[in-house]
Structure formats: structure tokens, C-alpha cells
Design a protein around this motif. Structure first.
Motif, PDB file in Angstrom:
ATOM      1  N   TRP A 118      21.294   2.687 -10.839  1.00  0.00           N
ATOM      2  CA  TRP A 118      22.298   3.575 -11.439  1.00  0.00           C
ATOM      3  C   TRP A 118      21.633   4.922 -11.619  1.00  0.00           C
ATOM      4  O   TRP A 118      20.819   5.096 -12.509  1.00  0.00           O
ATOM      5  CB  TRP A 118      22.749   3.015 -12.790  1.00  0.00           C
ATOM      6  CG  TRP A 118      23.972   2.213 -12.653  1.00  0.00           C
ATOM      7  CD1 TRP A 118      24.091   1.004 -12.030  1.00  0.00           C
ATOM      8  CD2 TRP A 118      25.277   2.565 -13.112  1.00  0.00           C
ATOM      9  NE1 TRP A 118      25.381   0.582 -12.068  1.00  0.00           N
ATOM     10  CE2 TRP A 118      26.135   1.515 -12.732  1.00  0.00           C
ATOM     11  CE3 TRP A 118      25.801   3.648 -13.787  1.00  0.00           C
ATOM     12  CZ2 TRP A 118      27.496   1.526 -13.020  1.00  0.00           C
ATOM     13  CZ3 TRP A 118      27.140   3.664 -14.076  1.00  0.00           C
ATOM     14  CH2 TRP A 118      27.978   2.601 -13.689  1.00  0.00           C
ATOM     15  N   HIS A 119      21.966   5.855 -10.768  1.00  0.00           N
ATOM     16  CA  HIS A 119      21.344   7.175 -10.844  1.00  0.00           C
ATOM     17  C   HIS A 119      21.729   7.836 -12.160  1.00  0.00           C
ATOM     18  O   HIS A 119      22.831   7.647 -12.668  1.00  0.00           O
ATOM     19  CB  HIS A 119      21.828   8.024  -9.658  1.00  0.00           C
ATOM     20  CG  HIS A 119      20.995   9.238  -9.452  1.00  0.00           C
ATOM     21  ND1 HIS A 119      21.274  10.433 -10.050  1.00  0.00           N
ATOM     22  CD2 HIS A 119      19.856   9.433  -8.744  1.00  0.00           C
ATOM     23  CE1 HIS A 119      20.365  11.325  -9.705  1.00  0.00           C
ATOM     24  NE2 HIS A 119      19.487  10.741  -8.906  1.00  0.00           N
ATOM     25  N   GLN A 130      30.950  17.499 -11.512  1.00  0.00           N
ATOM     26  CA  GLN A 130      31.182  16.708 -10.296  1.00  0.00           C
ATOM     27  C   GLN A 130      31.274  17.570  -9.031  1.00  0.00           C
ATOM     28  O   GLN A 130      31.415  17.048  -7.938  1.00  0.00           O
ATOM     29  CB  GLN A 130      32.473  15.894 -10.438  1.00  0.00           C
ATOM     30  CG  GLN A 130      32.363  14.745 -11.436  1.00  0.00           C
ATOM     31  CD  GLN A 130      33.669  13.980 -11.520  1.00  0.00           C
ATOM     32  OE1 GLN A 130      34.633  14.446 -12.112  1.00  0.00           O
ATOM     33  NE2 GLN A 130      33.705  12.825 -10.905  1.00  0.00           N
ATOM     34  N   LEU A 177      27.736  11.133 -16.116  1.00  0.00           N
ATOM     35  CA  LEU A 177      29.186  11.251 -15.956  1.00  0.00           C
ATOM     36  C   LEU A 177      29.913  10.235 -16.834  1.00  0.00           C
ATOM     37  O   LEU A 177      30.911  10.552 -17.492  1.00  0.00           O
ATOM     38  CB  LEU A 177      29.556  11.043 -14.479  1.00  0.00           C
ATOM     39  CG  LEU A 177      31.019  11.251 -14.103  1.00  0.00           C
ATOM     40  CD1 LEU A 177      31.487  12.670 -14.468  1.00  0.00           C
ATOM     41  CD2 LEU A 177      31.228  11.010 -12.613  1.00  0.00           C
ATOM     42  N   LEU A 178      29.373   9.037 -16.855  1.00  0.00           N
ATOM     43  CA  LEU A 178      29.969   7.973 -17.674  1.00  0.00           C
ATOM     44  C   LEU A 178      29.974   8.367 -19.160  1.00  0.00           C
ATOM     45  O   LEU A 178      30.977   8.205 -19.863  1.00  0.00           O
ATOM     46  CB  LEU A 178      29.132   6.712 -17.487  1.00  0.00           C
ATOM     47  CG  LEU A 178      29.927   5.440 -17.256  1.00  0.00           C
ATOM     48  CD1 LEU A 178      29.186   4.530 -16.294  1.00  0.00           C
ATOM     49  CD2 LEU A 178      30.142   4.718 -18.557  1.00  0.00           C
ATOM     50  N   GLU A 225      22.733  10.644 -12.809  1.00  0.00           N
ATOM     51  CA  GLU A 225      23.956  11.459 -12.755  1.00  0.00           C
ATOM     52  C   GLU A 225      25.203  10.609 -12.954  1.00  0.00           C
ATOM     53  O   GLU A 225      26.179  11.058 -13.541  1.00  0.00           O
ATOM     54  CB  GLU A 225      24.006  12.245 -11.446  1.00  0.00           C
ATOM     55  CG  GLU A 225      23.007  13.394 -11.460  1.00  0.00           C
ATOM     56  CD  GLU A 225      22.957  14.182 -10.171  1.00  0.00           C
ATOM     57  OE1 GLU A 225      23.750  13.891  -9.261  1.00  0.00           O
ATOM     58  OE2 GLU A 225      22.113  15.093 -10.091  1.00  0.00           O
ATOM     59  N   ASN A 226      25.166   9.350 -12.459  1.00  0.00           N
ATOM     60  CA  ASN A 226      26.297   8.442 -12.705  1.00  0.00           C
ATOM     61  C   ASN A 226      26.417   8.149 -14.193  1.00  0.00           C
ATOM     62  O   ASN A 226      27.509   8.123 -14.759  1.00  0.00           O
ATOM     63  CB  ASN A 226      26.097   7.101 -11.974  1.00  0.00           C
ATOM     64  CG  ASN A 226      26.087   7.267 -10.477  1.00  0.00           C
ATOM     65  OD1 ASN A 226      26.652   8.227  -9.966  1.00  0.00           O
ATOM     66  ND2 ASN A 226      25.445   6.365  -9.765  1.00  0.00           N
TER      67      ASN A 226
END
Length: 408
Positions: free
Chosen positions: A114-115, A143, A121-122, A117-118
Motif C-alpha cells: 500500500w503506497h 490526485q 488519499l484514504l 500516497e494511497n
């Protein structure tokens, strides 16, 4: 009523303004405060003792540079609404909110690739619910989907405010002066062309070339320094080993949240994963390594002692891959010296690659006086850009310091 329009004293940029209340609210949030306990540069302080600054520092610095960039563009006639200003500042403030302990090193180990950046965003989406949609523009910009392209580029490109801050900040705290860039000069050269893209006024070319060379030096001298690469590698190996041992039924001392991730199987992130992840920081990992120094597993205890006692394995660096026989010889020596049969766990080749300036991925454009834009590497004035479009690779071999040395 509380005054939220604070001023923060930063050792790198001086005074940083918080011009919008929502920025203060995000900074105060536990998700963001966690960044105070996450180092900006992992274990770099084992090599550069001053590098103890945090992601918290960096996020505030990047926000400050975004504010300065927006003011610069306004002075050059670019129309930017207050809503856009807020969105851009929020996006860059939160761009690292999903970083795990010790930054990049442990992302894949804890959250199955799970990078960050993901995760950022979450967490932004969760905060957006909490703040009644006030972060929607920021999320769009983060994004890279905002209709005015230059905002997306200020947040993420080859010349974004994130890079401008971390280079100057890391140079300052490591004491490596080659990385010291003139952020004010670079920001003052920013402009927006007719197509709405971020460009640099042509006269700023040397500041940009200086920025690209500074970044290249920082990578080879600091981030990819052979001992830095080793320290990051060891962190990954320690957690990998711990996860493996736990899967074999061995009990390892760890904080509740770290223990949860050591036992977690491969799956999509659940609400509990996210909740526990936001409770993790560098302290969980340091505490675990201190305890695991005494583990019955030789490999785990050896590596943890290497990091905690700063008795790091030996490294040799080369521009070519190491010969297989040379590596095998090191493994054999490790087995003999320690009386073990898994010496291959202690001898590794680490590879590092760097492309200082990628002409394919969002090239940097210069704005000529006549309004035309050209790629920086095509400018007649460029001195160095043409030399920075080639990838460099280095190989680092690591093996226990205690084993008798042999020459390749």
C-alpha cells in the motif's frame, strides 16, 4: 474563540504563516500530529547525526512554499481564488499524511504494497467527511485531477514544492551543503503559460539546473549513500524476518498495533487496518528492535543489534553487479564464522538507480520572452540538463563486518 491564524518559526524558511483556519484544524488533528513522531529521513541520523527532523517539519515547509508560489503567480497576473489557494495548501500539507514508520522503508512490509500516497488519499477522504467536504478541492488537486494543471504540478512533478522543501530541509539538517538550493529564487521564477501549465521564466534556467544537480548530489551523497541504503534495507529485512517468525508461531515482543500488523495476512485494507496504522510511528519500531536484540532467532537479533548499537554490516559499492562467486564466498565465510547454515540471509546485493531529470515524465518547460515555451534540455542556454537525462546505477554489497575480509 481560539485564534487559529498562527505563525510558526521554522529553522529552514523562517516564519511560516497559517492563513486559513482549516489549515490549523488539520495540523491539530491526530492524523497529522502523528507526523511529529515519524522521521523525514528514516535512519539517516546514523550517518548524518543532525538528520532528526520529522515529516511534520517537512509538511509545514511544503505548505509555506505553496503559499509563496501562489503569491508569486498572482503577482504575475494569474487569477487564483481563495478556494484554490486553500485547496492547494491543504493538498500539500496532507501529501505525506499516510506515511508509515520510518517512511518508505516499511510501506510494503506493513501494508502489503500500500503506497503511502494511497494511504494519504484514504486518510484525506476520511478527514473530508469529518470536515464536511472542505477538503474536496484539495483531494482533486492531490490526485492530479484539478482542471487547472499548474496546481497539480505544484503538488507533484519534477519541480514541485514537495521536492523544493525536502531538498533544502534535508541539506540543512544533514549539513550536506551541495543540496542547498535557493527555493526563493526558484519560486520567484515560476509562471503559468497560456495552456495553464506550470513553466519557469527562461532567465531562471540556471537556478533550475542547480536544483537538478543538487538533487542528484543529495541522492548519491545522502539518500543513496551506501550506509543509508544499508540502514533502510536492514529495516525492511528486520520486519520481514519478524513477520516470518510470527507466521511460524514464534512469539515476539511488540506494541499492540505493531503486533497486529506482524500477524496480518495479505488482504485489502480494512477500517481496523487504517485505524491501527494511524496509531503506528517510529517509536513502535525502535521499541521492537530494542527488544528483538535478545531474540532466540540469530538473524533477527543480529540485525537489530546492528541498528540499535550502530554496529552496521560492512558495505562495498560498485558501478557493476558483484560476481556470484564473490557473493558465495562471503556467504560461506558467514556460515563458518557464526556456525550457522543460513548465512545467505546476511549477505545481500542492494541496487540503487537514479535518473536526475526525466524528459518523458512531466518535462520542465521554460517560458521565453515572446511567450513561447520550450523544453529545458532544448534551450541554447542549458549547461547541464543534457547530461542529466541518463540513468545511473550503483550496486552495494553488504555482509557481516566480523567475517574475515577477502578481496574480489
Amino acid at each position: 474563540m481560539q485564534n487559529k491564524l498562527k505563525i510558526i518559526n521554522d529553522p529552514v524558511h523562517g516564519f511560516i504563516k497559517i492563513p486559513h483556519e482549516i489549515l490549523f484544524d488539520i495540523i491539530e488533528h491526530p492524523y497529522f500530529q502523528r507526523l511529529r513522531r515519524i522521521g523525514q529521513t528514516g535512519l539517516l541520523n546514523l550517518i548524518f547525526p543532525g538528520a532528526t527532523h520529522t515529516r511534520f517539519h517537512h509538511a509545514l515547509g511544503a505548505m509555506h512554499l505553496m503559499f509563496t508560489a501562489i503569491e508569486t503567480l498572482r503577482q504575475k497576473g494569474v487569477k487564483i481564488s481563495e478556494e484554490e489557494e486553500k485547496g492547494a495548501m491543504l493538498a500539500i500539507l496532507m501529501h505525506d499524511i499516510g506515511h508509515g514508520p520510518f517512511s518508505h522503508a516499511l510501506e510494503s512490509m506493513l501494508m502489503d504494497d500500500w503506497h503511502h500516497e494511497n494511504l494519504s488519499l484514504l486518510l484525506m477522504n476520511r478527514l473530508n467527511v469529518e470536515f464536511n467536504g472542505e477538503l474536496s478541492v484539495a483531494i482533486e488537486m492531490f490526485q492530479g485531477k484539478y482542471h487547472r494543471k499548474f496546481f497539480n504540478q505544484l503538488i507533484s512533478s519534477q519541480l514541485d514544492v514537495d521536492r523544493l522543501d525536502y531538498l533544502k530541509r534535508d541539506s540543512f539538517f544533514t549539513g550536506v551543503s551541495e543540496g542547498n538550493i535557493n527555493t526563493q529564487r526558484i519560486v520567484s521564477m515560476m509562471n503559468v503559460c497560456e495552456e495553464g501549465e506550470l513553466v519557469i521564466d527562461a532567465k531562471g534556467i540556471y537556478s533550475i539546473e542547480n536544483f537538478l544537480t543538487a538533487r542528484m548530489f543529495m541522492y548519491w551523497q545522502v539518500y543513496y549513500h551506501k550506509t543509508s541504503a544499508l540502514a533502510e534495507f536492514l529495516l525492511v529485512k528486520i520486519l520481514e524476518r519478524a513477520k516470518y517468525l510470527v507466521s511460524q508461531g514464534l512469539h515476539l515482543e511488540a506494541t499492540e498495533n505493531l503486533n497486529y500488523f506482524l500477524h496480518r495476512g495479505k488482504s485489502a485494507a480494512t477500517d481496523e487496518d487504517i485505524e491501527r496504522f494511524t496509531q503506528l510511528d517510529d517509536n513502535d519500531i525502535i521499541q521492537a528492535m530494542k527488544s528483538w536484540q535478545n531474540s532466540d532467532d540469530f538473524i533477527l537479533s543480529y540485525w537489530c543489534q546492528c541498528v540499535i548499537q550502530r554496529n552496521l554490516p560492512k558495505t562495498i559499492i560498485s558501478s557493476h553487479a558483484f560476481k556470484r562467486e564473490f557473493i558465495e564466498e562471503k556467504i560461506k565465510k558467514a556460515n563458518e564464522f557464526f556456525g550457522i547454515d543460513n548465512g545467505d540471509e546476511l549477505v545481500h546485493e542492494i541496487k540503487r538507480k537514479l535518473l536526475p531529470y526525466d524528459t518523458e515524465k512531466q518535462p520542465i518547460y521554460l517560458l521565453q520572452k515572446n511567450g513561447e515555451k520550450i523544453r529545458m534540455e532544448e534551450s541554447q542556454d542549458q549547461l547541464l540538463s543534457g547530461l542529466m537525462i541518463n540513468k545511473t546505477t550503483r550496486y552495494i554489497l553488504t555482509f557481516p563486518r566480523d567475517i574475515p575480509n577477502i578481496i574480489s
